[in-house]
Design a protein around this motif. Structure first.
Motif, mmCIF file in Angstrom:
data_model
loop_
_atom_site.group_PDB
_atom_site.id
_atom_site.type_symbol
_atom_site.label_atom_id
_atom_site.label_comp_id
_atom_site.label_asym_id
_atom_site.label_seq_id
_atom_site.Cartn_x
_atom_site.Cartn_y
_atom_site.Cartn_z
ATOM 1 N N ILE A 1 0.838 -1.210 0.000
ATOM 2 C CA ILE A 1 0.000 0.000 0.000
ATOM 3 C C ILE A 1 0.874 1.263 0.000
ATOM 4 C CG2 ILE A 1 -1.972 -1.100 1.095
ATOM 5 C CD1 ILE A 1 -1.036 0.015 3.754
ATOM 6 N N GLY A 2 2.143 1.077 -0.274
ATOM 7 C CA GLY A 2 3.039 2.227 -0.403
ATOM 8 C C GLY A 2 3.136 3.052 0.869
ATOM 9 N N ALA A 3 3.141 4.358 0.705
ATOM 10 C CA ALA A 3 3.321 5.273 1.827
ATOM 11 C C ALA A 3 2.134 5.276 2.783
ATOM 12 C CB ALA A 3 3.563 6.691 1.312
ATOM 13 N N TYR A 4 0.981 4.757 2.307
ATOM 14 C CA TYR A 4 -0.203 4.763 3.164
ATOM 15 C C TYR A 4 -0.041 3.835 4.374
ATOM 16 C CZ TYR A 4 -2.308 7.196 -0.734
ATOM 17 O OH TYR A 4 -2.588 8.108 -1.722
ATOM 18 N N ARG A 5 0.974 2.975 4.326
ATOM 19 C CA ARG A 5 1.233 2.094 5.451
ATOM 20 C C ARG A 5 1.530 2.893 6.726
ATOM 21 N NH1 ARG A 5 7.030 -0.628 4.113
ATOM 22 N NH2 ARG A 5 6.971 -1.111 6.347
ATOM 23 N N ILE A 6 2.027 4.134 6.543
ATOM 24 C CA ILE A 6 2.376 4.970 7.689
ATOM 25 C C ILE A 6 1.144 5.235 8.556
ATOM 26 C CG2 ILE A 6 3.173 7.266 8.394
ATOM 27 C CD1 ILE A 6 5.029 7.274 6.015
ATOM 28 N N PHE A 7 -0.009 5.505 7.897
ATOM 29 C CA PHE A 7 -1.235 5.777 8.649
ATOM 30 C C PHE A 7 -1.650 4.554 9.475
ATOM 31 C CE2 PHE A 7 -1.472 8.793 5.106
ATOM 32 C CZ PHE A 7 -1.724 9.962 5.791
ATOM 33 N N VAL A 8 -1.486 3.383 8.881
ATOM 34 C CA VAL A 8 -1.823 2.148 9.589
ATOM 35 C C VAL A 8 -0.917 1.978 10.800
ATOM 36 C CG1 VAL A 8 -1.972 -0.361 9.413
ATOM 37 C CG2 VAL A 8 -2.643 1.060 7.462
ATOM 38 N N ILE A 9 0.376 2.247 10.626
ATOM 39 C CA ILE A 9 1.344 2.076 11.715
ATOM 40 C C ILE A 9 1.069 3.055 12.852
ATOM 41 C CG2 ILE A 9 3.780 2.350 12.326
ATOM 42 C CD1 ILE A 9 4.453 1.234 9.536
ATOM 43 N N LEU A 10 0.769 4.314 12.504
ATOM 44 C CA LEU A 10 0.485 5.317 13.537
ATOM 45 C C LEU A 10 -0.745 4.933 14.355
ATOM 46 C CD1 LEU A 10 1.153 8.721 11.726
ATOM 47 C CD2 LEU A 10 2.721 7.318 13.057
ATOM 48 N N ALA A 11 -1.817 4.555 13.653
ATOM 49 C CA ALA A 11 -3.047 4.154 14.348
ATOM 50 C C ALA A 11 -2.806 2.919 15.205
ATOM 51 C CB ALA A 11 -4.157 3.892 13.332
ATOM 52 N N LEU A 12 -2.005 1.991 14.695
ATOM 53 C CA LEU A 12 -1.715 0.758 15.420
ATOM 54 C C LEU A 12 -0.940 1.047 16.699
ATOM 55 C CD1 LEU A 12 -2.004 -2.322 15.270
ATOM 56 C CD2 LEU A 12 0.227 -2.385 14.122
ATOM 57 N N MET A 13 0.027 1.962 16.637
ATOM 58 C CA MET A 13 0.817 2.283 17.831
ATOM 59 C C MET A 13 -0.052 2.910 18.919
ATOM 60 S SD MET A 13 4.651 3.470 16.630
ATOM 61 C CE MET A 13 4.178 4.736 15.462
ATOM 62 N N ILE A 14 -0.946 3.805 18.535
ATOM 63 C CA ILE A 14 -1.839 4.420 19.520
ATOM 64 C C ILE A 14 -2.754 3.376 20.137
ATOM 65 C CG2 ILE A 14 -3.740 6.049 19.825
ATOM 66 C CD1 ILE A 14 -2.474 7.797 17.687
ATOM 67 N N ALA A 15 -3.334 2.525 19.293
ATOM 68 C CA ALA A 15 -4.268 1.507 19.779
ATOM 69 C C ALA A 15 -3.576 0.521 20.718
ATOM 70 C CB ALA A 15 -4.889 0.769 18.587
ATOM 71 N N LEU A 16 -2.409 0.050 20.341
ATOM 72 C CA LEU A 16 -1.680 -0.915 21.172
ATOM 73 C C LEU A 16 -1.286 -0.306 22.519
ATOM 74 C CD1 LEU A 16 0.619 -2.560 18.463
ATOM 75 C CD2 LEU A 16 -1.232 -3.673 19.716
ATOM 76 N N THR A 17 -0.901 0.954 22.504
ATOM 77 C CA THR A 17 -0.518 1.624 23.746
ATOM 78 C C THR A 17 -1.703 1.734 24.695
ATOM 79 O OG1 THR A 17 1.173 2.909 22.569
ATOM 80 C CG2 THR A 17 0.489 3.709 24.731
ATOM 81 N N LEU A 18 -2.860 2.127 24.169
ATOM 82 C CA LEU A 18 -4.055 2.278 25.003
ATOM 83 C C LEU A 18 -4.599 0.931 25.473
ATOM 84 C CD1 LEU A 18 -5.926 5.094 23.028
ATOM 85 C CD2 LEU A 18 -4.774 5.307 25.245
ATOM 86 N N ILE A 19 -4.464 -0.099 24.651
ATOM 87 C CA ILE A 19 -4.977 -1.426 25.014
ATOM 88 C C ILE A 19 -4.124 -2.066 26.106
ATOM 89 C CG2 ILE A 19 -5.262 -3.792 24.168
ATOM 90 C CD1 ILE A 19 -6.118 -2.575 21.477
ATOM 91 N N CYS A 20 -2.817 -1.926 26.005
ATOM 92 C CA CYS A 20 -1.914 -2.659 26.906
ATOM 93 C C CYS A 20 -1.492 -1.873 28.139
ATOM 94 C CB CYS A 20 -0.660 -3.094 26.137
ATOM 95 S SG CYS A 20 -1.020 -4.305 24.844
ATOM 96 N N TYR A 21 -1.720 -0.555 28.136
ATOM 97 C CA TYR A 21 -1.267 0.254 29.275
ATOM 98 C C TYR A 21 -2.370 1.192 29.757
ATOM 99 C CZ TYR A 21 3.319 -1.307 27.698
ATOM 100 O OH TYR A 21 4.391 -2.062 27.324
ATOM 101 N N LYS A 22 -2.331 1.501 31.036
ATOM 102 C CA LYS A 22 -3.262 2.466 31.618
ATOM 103 C C LYS A 22 -2.654 3.855 31.502
ATOM 104 C CE LYS A 22 -5.160 -0.882 34.914
ATOM 105 N NZ LYS A 22 -5.358 -1.214 36.339
ATOM 106 N N VAL A 23 -2.852 4.464 30.342
ATOM 107 C CA VAL A 23 -2.306 5.792 30.073
ATOM 108 C C VAL A 23 -3.392 6.667 29.474
ATOM 109 C CG1 VAL A 23 0.062 4.982 29.735
ATOM 110 C CG2 VAL A 23 -1.496 5.090 27.779
ATOM 111 N N SER A 24 -3.168 7.972 29.543
ATOM 112 C CA SER A 24 -4.109 8.910 28.932
ATOM 113 C C SER A 24 -3.935 8.907 27.419
ATOM 114 C CB SER A 24 -3.860 10.320 29.476
ATOM 115 O OG SER A 24 -2.534 10.736 29.174
ATOM 116 N N ILE A 25 -4.934 9.448 26.726
ATOM 117 C CA ILE A 25 -4.866 9.487 25.261
ATOM 118 C C ILE A 25 -3.701 10.357 24.797
ATOM 119 C CG2 ILE A 25 -6.075 10.261 23.177
ATOM 120 C CD1 ILE A 25 -8.689 9.459 24.486
#
Length: 436
Positions: free
Chosen positions: A59-83
């Motif tokens: 998906i070319g450069a659009y992979r960046i959007f997937v990676i950014l969203a994934l990092m935020i989601a994984l952080t919120l799912i696995c840790y008790k942190v603010s947005i």
């Protein structure tokens, strides 16, 4: 030859996942699941996602959007942190993985190779393997540097600071995405200008982040100072109240002795003898009252001596504070109150026969000397610190005592040897008060 690049892609993905792991390790302290699970899921899922998008989903450069969203989601799912904390994690991780590593690395190597950065491998135009290796080394270096700088980061970056950082991040991301889109989607190899701009904007973001970190540290220190001041003021108010009580009790002390004499002169019965004995025991503390020359200090010592006796601690005080009138009551409370409390706290952990506290204070030449000594445990923790050095020394008011001593140009030092812990405070006497 393409297998070399595939291997480098896998290695790069592992390093990128390590960067993500390091950032979460520094910023996310509270796990939602078991510690090992919360720590390993984000980098593992991140690596799998990048691997899939590198080798199976183009998906070319659009992979960046997937990676950014994934990092935020994984952080919120696995840790008790603010947005906003999750956004900080994402922004720093992305910055280290792409702009500061890839953009900077490609810019440097492009200047080194004078723009000749591409090569043909199996009919495909691709960056030279030397550039791949250099970028991977940069990523690994950044992971080490970030861990060293942020491993002890314990302060919450507030939402308003995150908003300012996010503005800078958007600028970095926009230019970085343009460069990545040109290379991956349009096949452009000459992205040097965009890469240089990305590198500069990345440095600006890092400077802003370090500034926000320092602001957060200072804000936390200010809050701690306010709490400490409130605690000291509360302690001071407590001893003021005790002083008033002592003055009231002293005013009736002699009357109590007279009552005792009257009772003893009455008919010598078991009842009167018992009443007299009770009265004597009640005023015994005042017969043995420690007079230091400072009424406020007298109250502190009496209060601490009673607490020590309750805990079966042998408490001895030899103090002459006559003429020592330059130390404010609040600071006397800080120096003696905290010091003796620390000694009592340490003594409680020992067998009763080892519970001994010695307090000595007075004028010594041109100084006021305060010494508080107690037995202590020499047990060594796994971190290499003794019990005293780890919990007692750093956790119970030593910093406040040092501040109070420094206020008068003095020093507060601690030593531990041969099962004894010694606190020494030296305060220079004001001019005209020195001992001849």
């Amino acid at each position: 030859m393409m297998w070399v690049y595939n291997l480098l892609d896998i290695l790069s993905t592992i390093v990128e996942a390590t960067i993500f792991y390091v950032i979460t390790l520094c910023f996310c302290r509270t796990c939602r699941f078991q510690k090992i699970v919360s720590r390993l899921i984000p980098p593992a899922v991140f690596a799998i996602a990048v691997f899939i998008m590198s080798f199976f989903v183009d998906i070319g450069a659009y992979r960046i959007f997937v990676i950014l969203a994934l990092m935020i989601a994984l952080t919120l799912i696995c840790y008790k942190v603010s947005i906003h904390s999750a956004f900080i994690v994402m922004e720093l991780a992305y910055l280290l993985i792409v702009p500061l590593s890839e953009a900077t690395g490609i810019s440097v190597m492009s200047l080194l190779y004078q723009g000749d950065t591409m090569t043909q491998v199996d009919g495909v135009s691709i960056l030279k393997w030397q550039i791949y290796v250099f970028v991977i080394l940069l990523k690994a270096l950044y992971a080490v540097i970030v861990y060293r700088l942020l491993k002890n980061f314990k302060y919450e970056i507030q939402a308003k600071d995150t908003a300012v950082l996010s503005v800078s991040f958007v600028l970095v991301f926009a230019v970085s995405f343009a460069s990545t889109y040109g290379y991956l989607n349009l096949g452009e190899s000459n992205t040097l200008i965009l890469d240089l701009v990305t590198s500069v904007l990345s440095v600006v973001f890092i400077v802003q982040f370090l500034y926000s970190r320092n602001v957060s540290y200072l804000r936390e220190q200010e809050q701690q100072d306010k709490v400490q001041i409130a605690q000291l003021q509360q302690q001071y108010a407590y001893y003021q109240g005790k002083l008033k009580d002592e003055e009231r009790i002293r005013s009736i002390y002699h009357d109590m002795k007279n009552h005792l004499l009257v009772m003893e002169s009455r008919q010598n019965t078991e009842e009167t003898r018992q009443m007299a004995e009770t009265l004597r025991s009640q005023i015994a503390d005042y017969e043995n009252y420690v007079h230091t020359g400072n009424e406020f200090l007298d109250i502190i010592l009496k209060d601490k001596a009673e607490k020590a006796r309750e805990k079966n601690i042998d408490f001895s005080a030899f103090i002459d504070f006559s003429g020592v009138d330059f130390i404010e009551p609040l600071d006397i409370s800080t120096l003696f109150g905290n010091g003796i409390d620390n000694a009592i706290e340490a003594s409680e952990k020992l067998p009763e026969e080892q519970r001994v506290i010695l307090v000595k204070a007075g004028k010594v030449q041109d100084f006021v000397s305060i010494l508080i000594e107690n037995n202590c445990s020499d047990e060594v923790h796994t971190e290499g610190h003794t019990t005293k050095a780890d919990k007692f020394l750093h956790g119970f008011g030593i910093s406040n005592m040092k501040k109070a001593a420094e206020k008068y140009g003095g020093t507060c030092t601690t030593t531990q040897a041969n099962g004894k812990f010694t606190l020494k405070i030296l305060l220079p006497l004001p001019a005209g008060k020195a001992v001849d």
